[in-house]
Design a protein around this motif. Structure first.
Motif, PDB file in Angstrom:
ATOM      1  N   VAL A 389      54.277  28.682  39.929  1.00 58.24           N
ATOM      2  CA  VAL A 389      53.784  29.862  39.227  1.00 58.24           C
ATOM      3  C   VAL A 389      53.539  30.942  40.261  1.00 58.24           C
ATOM      4  CG1 VAL A 389      51.357  29.093  39.268  1.00 58.24           C
ATOM      5  CG2 VAL A 389      52.106  30.762  37.555  1.00 58.24           C
ATOM      6  N   LEU A 390      54.039  32.124  39.962  1.00 54.15           N
ATOM      7  CA  LEU A 390      54.028  33.242  40.909  1.00 54.15           C
ATOM      8  C   LEU A 390      53.191  34.376  40.329  1.00 54.15           C
ATOM      9  CD1 LEU A 390      57.220  34.697  42.573  1.00 54.15           C
ATOM     10  CD2 LEU A 390      55.722  36.169  41.234  1.00 54.15           C
ATOM     11  N   SER A 391      52.310  34.912  41.147  1.00 57.25           N
ATOM     12  CA  SER A 391      51.490  36.057  40.755  1.00 57.25           C
ATOM     13  C   SER A 391      51.702  37.197  41.747  1.00 57.25           C
ATOM     14  CB  SER A 391      50.006  35.674  40.730  1.00 57.25           C
ATOM     15  OG  SER A 391      49.202  36.805  40.449  1.00 57.25           O
ATOM     16  N   PRO A 392      52.177  38.367  41.295  1.00 60.17           N
ATOM     17  CA  PRO A 392      52.236  39.518  42.203  1.00 60.17           C
ATOM     18  C   PRO A 392      50.826  39.902  42.645  1.00 60.17           C
ATOM     19  CG  PRO A 392      53.549  39.901  40.228  1.00 60.17           C
ATOM     20  CD  PRO A 392      52.710  38.690  39.953  1.00 60.17           C
ATOM     21  N   VAL A 393      50.657  40.105  43.948  1.00 61.59           N
ATOM     22  CA  VAL A 393      49.361  40.489  44.510  1.00 61.59           C
ATOM     23  C   VAL A 393      49.598  41.581  45.554  1.00 61.59           C
ATOM     24  CG1 VAL A 393      48.285  38.226  44.114  1.00 61.59           C
ATOM     25  CG2 VAL A 393      49.477  38.674  46.283  1.00 61.59           C
ATOM     26  N   PRO A 394      48.550  42.296  45.966  1.00 61.56           N
ATOM     27  CA  PRO A 394      48.741  43.315  47.001  1.00 61.56           C
ATOM     28  C   PRO A 394      49.182  42.683  48.316  1.00 61.56           C
ATOM     29  CG  PRO A 394      46.581  43.521  45.945  1.00 61.56           C
ATOM     30  CD  PRO A 394      47.156  42.229  45.499  1.00 61.56           C
ATOM     31  N   ASN A 395      49.905  43.453  49.126  1.00 56.76           N
ATOM     32  CA  ASN A 395      50.197  42.964  50.469  1.00 56.76           C
ATOM     33  C   ASN A 395      48.923  43.008  51.316  1.00 56.76           C
ATOM     34  OD1 ASN A 395      49.958  45.633  51.622  1.00 56.76           O
ATOM     35  ND2 ASN A 395      52.063  46.077  50.996  1.00 56.76           N
ATOM     36  N   LEU A 396      49.044  42.728  52.590  1.00 54.45           N
ATOM     37  CA  LEU A 396      47.849  42.533  53.420  1.00 54.45           C
ATOM     38  C   LEU A 396      47.078  43.819  53.695  1.00 54.45           C
ATOM     39  CD1 LEU A 396      49.202  39.808  55.856  1.00 54.45           C
ATOM     40  CD2 LEU A 396      47.522  39.531  54.021  1.00 54.45           C
ATOM     41  N   GLN A 397      47.584  44.953  53.217  1.00 57.07           N
ATOM     42  CA  GLN A 397      46.781  46.171  53.290  1.00 57.07           C
ATOM     43  C   GLN A 397      45.503  46.054  52.468  1.00 57.07           C
ATOM     44  OE1 GLN A 397      50.083  49.008  52.218  1.00 57.07           O
ATOM     45  NE2 GLN A 397      49.127  50.237  53.807  1.00 57.07           N
TER      46      GLN A 397
END
Length: 523
Positions: A389-397
């Motif tokens: 299962v994949l969830s889009p999340v912010p990058n490390l910024q």
């Protein structure tokens, strides 16, 4: 008896004097480029830090389960058929592709379910149940998607945009296509229902784009899927990866794993060699980077004076979101769950603003659930299912401490899946692993932990994206998700073909190599 006749001396292996192409990274783009260059007559060496080829398309194997790490949706299978053909093989000899019907199931937050397919009658019937007026909008949207596809994909996806003159010549056509509009704005023109606007605009997320800012060129995906379908590889996408890797080695290429390139050595405007973390130096006639362009320019060419891709420009770029991925296996089967499922959360634009603009890890999420054992039970032990299962999340910024947040986030996802799609999940899990933005940064060497390099916005696409033929060095070329035409399996394979067309014919190189460069032998 003559001792020499009993133990004949092995003949020394002939020296391979073909011009040497060194490829940094064994992702799909790097492997495809290496295969095409080997078929073209280059001696190819591909170098990758992982223990198996694939990059983002790596496979995790544990507890009897096989989990594809990344791409699972295969469109435009003809691109792979042509790749095999051009390398002297047949795709069907190495990989079995099968269509998914429907392509995927979409579940909205209120429980509404929509089966997305290439069957127009079935699609129109489902659209009519949500908003009857949008049936006509669906037809007009598909017509616009086709027009975009015929230019942006058929005419331009395989052409390099390193020439400003070529870009200027195509600009009028790109403007007529409305590339300055976002995917969501185009979809909204055709559909009145918020649900249907979400349904027909989410595709850029599969390649790292925000539907509210990604150029409308990505509306072509609807026509691409309708024309060629959505497929999966029996055994998983990793079987496709292994097949491309075999194309490399069949033509005498070498894939060196567990090796990390730390520097591209240069002299003037030429790449001379790559330096490994071990200290080994490998000379090259041409260098192809399948690494993230920001890593290529910001780290591997850190010592080289750059004119366009300076540190300041790299830092100003807008990078794609990252991903949180949970791989898990169960000791039971969920036979009512399809191969691909999209689960939308309570927010759409607000969630995407948090991910792409606010760089904030939100409490809610939308998910992609992959159940390959719906089509191929061999990927799990008998009676079990393999998932990710994949969830889009912010990058490390975002500044999120994923060492602390990962398990909390995983549990929230587990609870959501148990409430919606997978009853009794928590008691059925027998295998589990996660990947966070830290893995994209540390394991895949992606700038800011971004999963898809630069965000595919208008002014970070085509000519504005890092060029396939480097602006900084004459014999450095780029392939993969971070260069033209962009992310996704069709995009990275197209980038490989662009590079193969751009490099010089090895037979035409002076002395059989690029301007007298030591024939690429390791030094």
């Amino acid at each position: 008896m003559n001792v020499a006749s009993r133990f004949p001396r092995h003949k020394p292996k002939p020296v391979d004097n073909r011009p040497h192409a060194v490829v940094i990274g064994a992702g799909v783009g790097g492997l495809a480029t290496g295969a095409l260059l080997g078929a073209k007559g280059y001696r190819v060496t591909i170098i990758d830090p992982l223990d198996e080829p694939g990059g983002r398309a790596y496979a995790h194997r544990q507890d009897g389960f096989t989990f594809d790490a990344g791409p699972t949706i295969i469109t435009a299978p003809w691109l792979f058929e042509k790749l095999w053909h051009d390398c002297g093989g047949r795709l069907s000899d190495d990989v079995e592709l099968r269509p998914n019907t429907p392509f995927y199931r979409v579940r909205f937050d209120d429980g509404t379910v929509f089966d997305y397919s290439g069957d127009r009658a079935a699609m129109e019937a489902q659209i009519a149940r949500i908003e009857p007026r949008d049936v006509a909008g669906y037809r007009s949207f598909l017509d616009e998607s086709r027009r975009i596809y015929e230019v942006a994909f058929e005419q331009l996806a395989h052409k390099p945009f390193h020439s400003l003159l070529f870009t200027a010549k195509t600009l009028a056509g790109l403007v007529r296509l409305g590339g300055y509009r976002s995917v969501y704005s185009v979809v909204s023109k055709h559909f009145k229902s918020d649900k249907l606007r979400t349904l027909f605009s989410f595709h850029p997320l599969l390649i790292g784009g925000n539907p509210f800012s990604a150029t409308s060129f990505y509306c072509l995906i609807a026509h691409l899927e309708g024309k060629y379908g959505v497929h999966h590889a029996i055994g998983g996408t990793n079987v496709l990866v292994r097949g491309i890797a075999s194309l490399v080695t069949r033509n005498g290429g070498q894939i060196r794993l567990n090796e990390t390139v730390t520097e591209i050595e240069t002299e003037g405007r030429r790449a001379k060699a790559v330096r490994l973390a071990s200290g080994e130096r490998i000379a090259a006639d041409i260098v192809i980077s399948n690494a993230d362009p920001a890593t290529t320019y910001g780290k591997l060419l850190k010592q080289h004076p750059r004119k366009r891709w300076t540190d300041a420009k790299l830092q100003r770029g807008d990078y794609s979101m990252s991903l949180f991925v949970w791989y898990f296996g169960t000791n039971r089967r969920y036979d009512d769950v399809l191969h691909h499922t999209m689960l939308f959360g309570p927010r759409y634009r607000g969630l995407l603003d948090d991910i792409f603009r606010n760089h904030r890890l939100a409490d809610d999420f939308s998910l992609y659930l992959h159940r390959p054992t719906a089509s191929d039970p061999s990927l799990a032990p008998p009676g079990g299912d393999a998932f990710y299962v994949l969830s889009p999340v912010p990058n490390l910024q975002s500044g999120t401490d994923w060492n602390e947040a990962a398990e909390i986030y995983r549990r929230k996802i587990e609870k959501r899946l148990e409430q919606t799609m997978l009853p009794g999940l928590s008691k059925s899990i027998v295998s589990s692993r996660i990947a966070t933005p830290l893995d994209f940064r540390d394991r895949l060497l992606s700038w800011q932990g971004a999963a898809f390099a630069l965000e595919p916005k208008l002014f970070q696409s085509a000519w504005f994206r890092p060029h396939n033929k480097s602006e900084e060095l004459d014999n450095l070329f780029l392939c993969g998700a971070g260069t033209h035409p962009g992310a996704g399996l069709p995009g990275v394979v197209s980038s490989a073909r662009i590079v193969a067309d751009l490099v010089p014919d090895p037979a035409s190189l002076p002395g059989g190599h690029w301007e007298g460069n030591g024939r690429g032998s390791a030094q």
